[in-house]
Design a protein around this motif. Structure first.
Motif: not given
Lengths: 274, 274
Positions: B209-238
């Protein structure tokens, strides 16, 4: 009073309580609601369980029930005070499964050391442990999360449930003389649990709860005036699975099952009463 | 494009996909949402899963994501076409986990006989089986509902998971040469599954799945322009339970976790697009 008694649970587990009620009060009409769109409650936060329970109670109230039985240990543990306050205001009794189970265990124990097995939410709430301590007993709580899936999958006999029961409960062998099955799913695993704890009395709150409900109806003059004895079922999702899995809990195939969509709560039972 | 990639799951399972994405696309910002107020999706009806998935997708869209990864097999099985139609209208790619897993299995199989293990909902949907048949393969689907609880309880090694895996999968020993782990929880049980099926190739769709996502972002010119690499999490409970249980799925303790309340859906992703 020929309105039905409302019985609610997060899913199929409360059917063990419904069964005991039908046995104890065969002339009463019963309306069961399984909140299968939001099951399980056992791993949710207290705030979320309260919100879900209020939504269900509001719907059952609008269906014209004369009493509400909270046939789910987690919902009782988190939401009973809130639901009882609303019930008080509306003039209908609201009965949970924790106090009846604690009462039954108090009668059953000789040594005064009582264990309770339940969901993560029920055990963390300490509702059982506090109630046992108030009676001068020595409680110990054990969360047994895998028991719910085992019971729902019908995996109630053989090596797997026995090994799981051993892992959760083996440590109690030298301790309590009484174990409360503090989740409506666990009675289905009685043989596995008893094989691990052969000398421990197992207390299932279903029949104790049914007796408390009968007492409440008597006291309030709410006993059915003419013999009814019908049962209707409401579920919030996946009717087919409810019928299929529910059969094991009810002892017969649930009939007259309807799918309902619960809107965001409003009106009675919807908010925290002042 | 420095907007985050949205990754959504019913709970903690999708963290195995998030981990593969962070590995494949280390410069991307990631926003994960676990719908822990409504988990699990695996036993719910298709209609309810679609409703829940739309609610989550609408919230993630309003948070400004540039792509949506449906990191939950059940949600992919039931809701992907609906979510992709909305994504199309909004101009963002929506990637599920089923097709990447099927692609990977197609490459892995020699005999053409491929099994898929998943939740009740995923297997009943026949999404995997149909996709495998379209590629001329011979599929067999097996629902393994207890695996989710075992993985969440951390019961991944030893006799219990091995016996459970034997009960579900032992019958496949003389059959398929490839098994798709069609639920994001199952990779945690790899050693138990492999002990039952030592000669079968196990396909985990996370890295596919990760490889397909990378391919899609490439194809659509959506790859990050500057290095980010942050991760945030949202949860709806507990939130506490998410952090505690999630650590096993993510390989490290989730940090920057926030509780969100999802209102009834409105706006983009909220309804079935015409």
């Amino acid at each position: 009073m020929d309105r039905p008694i409302g019985v609610f649970d997060s899913g199929v587990g409360g059917l063990t309580v419904l069964r005991a009620l039908a046995h104890e009060l065969p002339d009463e009409d019963l309306l069961y609601l399984g909140d299968t769109a939001r099951v399980p409650y056992g791993t949710r936060s207290p705030e979320t369980v309260i919100k879900y329970a209020q939504r269900v109670a509001a719907h059952m109230w609008s269906s014209g029930i004369k009493a509400l039985v909270v046939a789910c240990n987690t919902a009782t543990a988190h939401a009973l005070p809130t639901l009882q306050a609303s019930g008080e205001a509306l003039g209908i009794p609201v009965v949970g499964v924790v106090e009846p189970g604690v009462e039954a265990a108090t009668k059953a124990t000789v040594t005064g050391r009582v264990a309770v097995a339940g969901t993560e939410g029920t055990i963390r709430s300490r509702r059982y442990q506090d109630a046992l301590e108030r009676r001068g007993l020595e409680p110990v709580g054990v969360a047994c999360p895998l028991f719910v899936s085992l019971a729902e999958e019908g995996w109630t006999d053989g090596e797997v449930p026995r090994l799981v029961a051993e892992a959760y409960l083996g440590g109690l062998r030298e301790g309590p003389d009484t174990l409360i099955l503090g989740c409506t799913h666990y009675p289905l695993l009685t043989s596995a649990i008893a094989s691990v704890l052969p000398d421990v009395r197992l207390v299932d709150s279903a029949s104790a709860t049914a007796q408390v409900v009968a007492r409440e109806l008597e006291a309030r003059g709410l006993i059915a005036e003419s013999p009814g004895g019908t049962t209707r079922f409401l579920v919030t999702d996946n009717l087919d699975r409810f019928v299929r899995v529910g059969e094991r809990f009810l002892g017969q195939r649930p009939e007259h099952v309807e799918l309902v969509d619960l809107p965001a709560p409003h009106g009675p039972f919807a908010g925290t009463p002042s």
